[in-house]
Design a protein around this motif. Structure first.
Motif, PDB file in Angstrom:
ATOM      1  N   PRO A 156      39.472  49.000  58.746  1.00 12.83           N
ATOM      2  CA  PRO A 156      38.261  49.314  57.985  1.00 12.83           C
ATOM      3  C   PRO A 156      37.864  48.195  57.027  1.00 12.83           C
ATOM      4  CG  PRO A 156      39.686  51.234  58.076  1.00 12.83           C
ATOM      5  CD  PRO A 156      40.461  50.100  58.689  1.00 12.83           C
ATOM      6  N   ALA A 157      36.543  47.989  56.883  1.00 14.84           N
ATOM      7  CA  ALA A 157      36.024  46.866  56.105  1.00 14.84           C
ATOM      8  C   ALA A 157      36.527  46.874  54.663  1.00 14.84           C
ATOM      9  CB  ALA A 157      34.498  46.883  56.134  1.00 14.84           C
ATOM     10  N   ALA A 158      36.627  48.052  54.049  1.00 12.56           N
ATOM     11  CA  ALA A 158      37.089  48.112  52.663  1.00 12.56           C
ATOM     12  C   ALA A 158      38.508  47.574  52.535  1.00 12.56           C
ATOM     13  CB  ALA A 158      37.019  49.556  52.149  1.00 12.56           C
ATOM     14  N   TRP A 159      39.355  47.888  53.524  1.00 14.28           N
ATOM     15  CA  TRP A 159      40.723  47.378  53.483  1.00 14.28           C
ATOM     16  C   TRP A 159      40.772  45.890  53.830  1.00 14.28           C
ATOM     17  CZ3 TRP A 159      44.726  48.895  51.022  1.00 14.28           C
ATOM     18  CH2 TRP A 159      44.886  50.242  50.712  1.00 14.28           C
ATOM     19  N   GLN A 160      39.868  45.424  54.663  1.00 14.70           N
ATOM     20  CA  GLN A 160      39.794  43.986  54.912  1.00 14.70           C
ATOM     21  C   GLN A 160      39.554  43.236  53.604  1.00 14.70           C
ATOM     22  OE1 GLN A 160      37.066  42.791  57.997  1.00 14.70           O
ATOM     23  NE2 GLN A 160      37.550  44.549  59.270  1.00 14.70           N
ATOM     24  N   ARG A 161      38.576  43.711  52.833  1.00 14.26           N
ATOM     25  CA  ARG A 161      38.265  43.049  51.559  1.00 14.26           C
ATOM     26  C   ARG A 161      39.456  43.133  50.608  1.00 14.26           C
ATOM     27  NH1 ARG A 161      33.327  45.711  52.673  1.00 14.26           N
ATOM     28  NH2 ARG A 161      33.867  47.477  51.330  1.00 14.26           N
ATOM     29  N   ARG A 162      40.091  44.293  50.549  1.00 14.07           N
ATOM     30  CA  ARG A 162      41.219  44.490  49.640  1.00 14.07           C
ATOM     31  C   ARG A 162      42.377  43.560  49.999  1.00 14.07           C
ATOM     32  NH1 ARG A 162      42.640  48.731  46.260  1.00 14.07           N
ATOM     33  NH2 ARG A 162      44.724  48.386  45.409  1.00 14.07           N
ATOM     34  N   LEU A 163      42.728  43.494  51.269  1.00 15.35           N
ATOM     35  CA  LEU A 163      43.846  42.654  51.697  1.00 15.35           C
ATOM     36  C   LEU A 163      43.543  41.180  51.488  1.00 15.35           C
ATOM     37  CD1 LEU A 163      44.767  44.592  54.949  1.00 15.35           C
ATOM     38  CD2 LEU A 163      46.199  44.405  52.896  1.00 15.35           C
ATOM     39  N   SER A 164      42.285  40.785  51.708  1.00 17.16           N
ATOM     40  CA  SER A 164      41.900  39.390  51.489  1.00 17.16           C
ATOM     41  C   SER A 164      42.067  39.011  50.025  1.00 17.16           C
ATOM     42  CB  SER A 164      40.444  39.175  51.932  1.00 17.16           C
ATOM     43  OG  SER A 164      40.076  37.821  51.776  1.00 17.16           O
ATOM     44  N   LYS A 165      41.706  39.934  49.120  1.00 11.36           N
ATOM     45  CA  LYS A 165      41.874  39.671  47.692  1.00 11.36           C
ATOM     46  C   LYS A 165      43.350  39.662  47.290  1.00 11.36           C
ATOM     47  CE  LYS A 165      37.433  41.524  46.108  1.00 11.36           C
ATOM     48  NZ  LYS A 165      36.772  42.549  45.258  1.00 11.36           N
ATOM     49  N   ASP A 166      44.183  40.407  48.029  1.00 12.42           N
ATOM     50  CA  ASP A 166      45.608  40.484  47.696  1.00 12.42           C
ATOM     51  C   ASP A 166      46.300  39.132  47.819  1.00 12.42           C
ATOM     52  OD1 ASP A 166      45.555  43.157  47.150  1.00 12.42           O
ATOM     53  OD2 ASP A 166      46.399  43.789  49.073  1.00 12.42           O
ATOM     54  N   ALA A 167      45.838  38.298  48.751  1.00 10.61           N
ATOM     55  CA  ALA A 167      46.494  37.017  48.985  1.00 10.61           C
ATOM     56  C   ALA A 167      46.509  36.217  47.688  1.00 10.61           C
ATOM     57  CB  ALA A 167      45.758  36.245  50.081  1.00 10.61           C
ATOM     58  N   GLY A 168      47.688  35.757  47.301  1.00 10.38           N
ATOM     59  CA  GLY A 168      47.817  34.996  46.076  1.00 10.38           C
ATOM     60  C   GLY A 168      48.074  35.827  44.845  1.00 10.38           C
ATOM     61  N   ARG A 169      48.098  37.149  44.981  1.00 10.61           N
ATOM     62  CA  ARG A 169      48.368  38.032  43.848  1.00 10.61           C
ATOM     63  C   ARG A 169      49.747  38.667  44.049  1.00 10.61           C
ATOM     64  NH1 ARG A 169      42.794  38.099  44.513  1.00 10.61           N
ATOM     65  NH2 ARG A 169      41.571  38.195  42.580  1.00 10.61           N
ATOM     66  N   ASP A 170      50.675  38.299  43.212  1.00  2.31           N
ATOM     67  CA  ASP A 170      52.072  38.699  43.385  1.00  2.31           C
ATOM     68  C   ASP A 170      52.225  40.210  43.501  1.00  2.31           C
ATOM     69  OD1 ASP A 170      52.819  36.081  43.217  1.00  2.31           O
ATOM     70  OD2 ASP A 170      53.400  36.153  41.107  1.00  2.31           O
ATOM     71  N   GLY A 171      52.880  40.639  44.576  1.00  2.00           N
ATOM     72  CA  GLY A 171      53.245  42.035  44.731  1.00  2.00           C
ATOM     73  C   GLY A 171      52.184  42.930  45.312  1.00  2.00           C
ATOM     74  N   GLU A 172      50.901  42.584  45.170  1.00  2.00           N
ATOM     75  CA  GLU A 172      49.838  43.489  45.588  1.00  2.00           C
ATOM     76  C   GLU A 172      49.756  43.622  47.100  1.00  2.00           C
ATOM     77  OE1 GLU A 172      46.061  43.007  43.724  1.00  2.00           O
ATOM     78  OE2 GLU A 172      46.930  42.559  41.760  1.00  2.00           O
TER      79      GLU A 172
END
Length: 383
Positions: A156-172
Motif C-alpha cells: 500500500p502507498a501509505a506504507w511505501q511512504r512510511r518505509l521510505s522515510k524510515d531509511a536512515g532513522r535508527d530503529g524505525e
C-alpha cells in the motif's frame, strides 16, 4: 561561526574551474519552500521569522533548496546547469551551534542521470581528499530501487511512504517491518471501522471530515501545525492502520530485500537472486509490464556502478545497503554519504532529487543531483 578558510576557497576555485557556477543565495528564505519539500519535522529545527505582511520566513537551513530556487528564477529550469556554493546555514542541532558552514554542488537538467550521479560522488570524494581526510568510507543507498521493488510487491502507498522515510532513522525500519508482519495483525477496535472508512474515502472529503472534527473540538493549531496539517497527518495514520499487515510471502520478500548490504556488485547479485525467489513465491508479479520499472532501476544501478568504477572509485570498498537513506523527504534515487568509521555524522551527504524543482514551483520535474559538504566536520577530521 568560523569564516571560510583558504582551503575552503581553493576548493570552490577548483569547482568553478571545471564548470560549476558559484552562487550566493540570500540568507533569508521563504519558510514554506523548506517545510513543503522536507517535511514538518524540519520546522522545529528552523530559525523562523516573518515579514511585514506576515509571510513566514527563515534563515536558510541548507543551501540545496535556495540553489534550486535560484535555478528556477533564471526562467529555464529544464536547462542543464551546475552550481557550487559555500556559506552559512542555520538550524538547531543536538550538538554545536545553530550556525555553521556548508559547501556543496548541485547539477540540474542532466539527462544522463547515472553519469551525473557518479560525477557528484567523484567530486565529493575529491573534496574529502582535498581536506586531507584519509579514512572516510562511502555509503550508498538507492531510493529509486527501493521504490521499484516495493511497487512490484504491491505494498500500500501509505506504507511505501512510511518505509521510505524510515531509511536512515535508527530503529524505525525494524519497528515498522514488525508492524507489517502477518503475526502483528490485530482484531478490530472501536475506531477501526472509522479509520478504514477514511482510508477508502475521497481524499478531499476525508480531510474535510477530520478538519470539521477538529473544529468541533476547538483545535485550530498544535505545535505550529494548522488544522489542515493535523488532518493530513491523521489521514496518513488512518491509511497505515487500515492496511497494517502483509501476506507472509510479501513480508518475507520485503524483509529479505531490506537486509541486503555489501559492495554494490555483490548487492546487485543478491537482489537478482531475491527477485527470482520472490517471483516463485508469488510475492512479485512475473508480468513484463509490472516488472519493467524494477528492471529499469536495476539497470540504472548497474550503469551507475560502472561509471563510478571508470572514475577510479574502488567499488570493493564501497558499502551499499538497501535500507540506507538520508533524513530528507525529497530524495528520489541515489543517496550517499562519506563518513568516518564509527562516526555517524557525515562529512558529505547527498543524492538525487528529480522532483524537487517541480515541487518548488516549476511546471515539470527536472533531473537533479547534488551534495552538501559539512566544512567544520572536514576540518575536525583533519586533526
Amino acid at each position: 561561526m568560523s569564516s571560510p578558510s583558504q582551503v575552503d576557497a581553493e576548493l570552490l576555485d577548483r569547482l568553478v574551474a571545471v564548470g560549476y557556477a558559484h552562487v550566493h543565495p540570500p540568507i533569508l528564505q521563504p519558510a514554506a519552500a523548506f517545510i513543503d519539500v522536507s517535511g514538518e519535522d524540519l520546522r522545529r529545527r528552523m530559525f523562523l521569522t516573518a515579514d511585514a505582511d506576515g509571510s513566514e520566513l527563515c534563515l536558510r537551513p541548507d543551501l540545496t533548496i535556495p540553489t534550486a530556487l535560484h535555478h528556477i528564477a533564471r526562467g529555464t529550469p529544464a536547462q542543464e546547469a551546475a552550481y557550487c556554493y559555500l556559506g552559512a546555514v542555520f538550524r538547531h542541532r543536538e550538538q554545536g551551534g545553530g550556525e555553521f558552514l556548508q559547501g556543496g554542488i548541485e547539477i540540474f537538467g542532466r539527462e544522463d542521470r547515472e553519469e551525473a550521479d557518479a560525477e557528484v560522488i567523484a567530486r565529493a570524494a575529491e573534496a574529502v581528499s582535498f581536506y586531507g581526510v584519509t579514512d572516510a568510507e562511502l555509503r550508498l543507498g538507492d531510493r529509486g530501487l527501493f521504490t521499484a521493488f516495493v511497487d512490484a510487491l504491491n505494498i500500500p502507498a501509505a506504507w511505501q511512504r512510511r518505509l521510505s522515510k524510515d531509511a536512515g532513522r535508527d530503529g524505525e525500519l525494524g519497528r515498522d517491518l514488525q508492524s507489517l508482519s502477518p503475526a502483528s495483525a490485530v482484531g478490530s477496535s472501536d475506531h477501526t471501522a472509522f479509520l478504514a472508512a477514511l482510508d477508502g474515502a475521497d481524499p478531499k472529503a476525508a480531510k474535510a471530515v477530520v478538519e470539521d472534527l477538529l473544529s468541533i473540538a476547538g483545535i485550530s493549531q498544535v505545535g505550529g501545525r494548522t488544522a489542515g496539517d493535523i488532518a493530513e497527518r491523521f489521514l496518513e495514520q488512518a491509511r497505515l492502520r487500515a492496511s497494517s499487515a502483509l501476506p507472509a510471502a510479501t513480508h518475507q520478500a520485503l524483509s529479505a530485500f531490506l537486509a541486503i548490504e555489501g559492495d554494490p556488485l555483490s548487492a546487485l547479485a543478491q537482489i537478482r537472486s531475491l527477485i527470482v525467489e520472490a517471483r516463485l513465491s508469488g510475492a512479485l508479479s512475473a508480468s513484463d509490464g509490472e516488472a519493467e520499472p524494477l528492471r529499469a532501476a536495476m539497470l540504472a544501478f548497474e550503469t551507475r556502478a560502472a561509471h563510478l568504477r571508470r572514475r577510479g572509485l574502488d567499488l570493493d570498498a564501497v558499502r551499499f545497503s538497501t535500507a540506507f537513506g538520508r533524513q530528507l523527504d525529497y530524495y528520489t534515487g541515489l543517496v550517499f554519504e562519506f563518513c568516518r568509521p564509527g562516526i555517524a555524522a557525515p562529512l558529505v551527504g547527498g543524492g538525487r532529487y528529480d522532483d524537487l524543482i517541480r515541487r518548488l514551483g516549476a511546471a515539470e520535474a527536472v533531473p537533479a543531483v547534488g551534495c552538501a559538504i559539512f566544512v567544520e566536520r572536514m576540518r575536525e577530521a583533519q586533526s
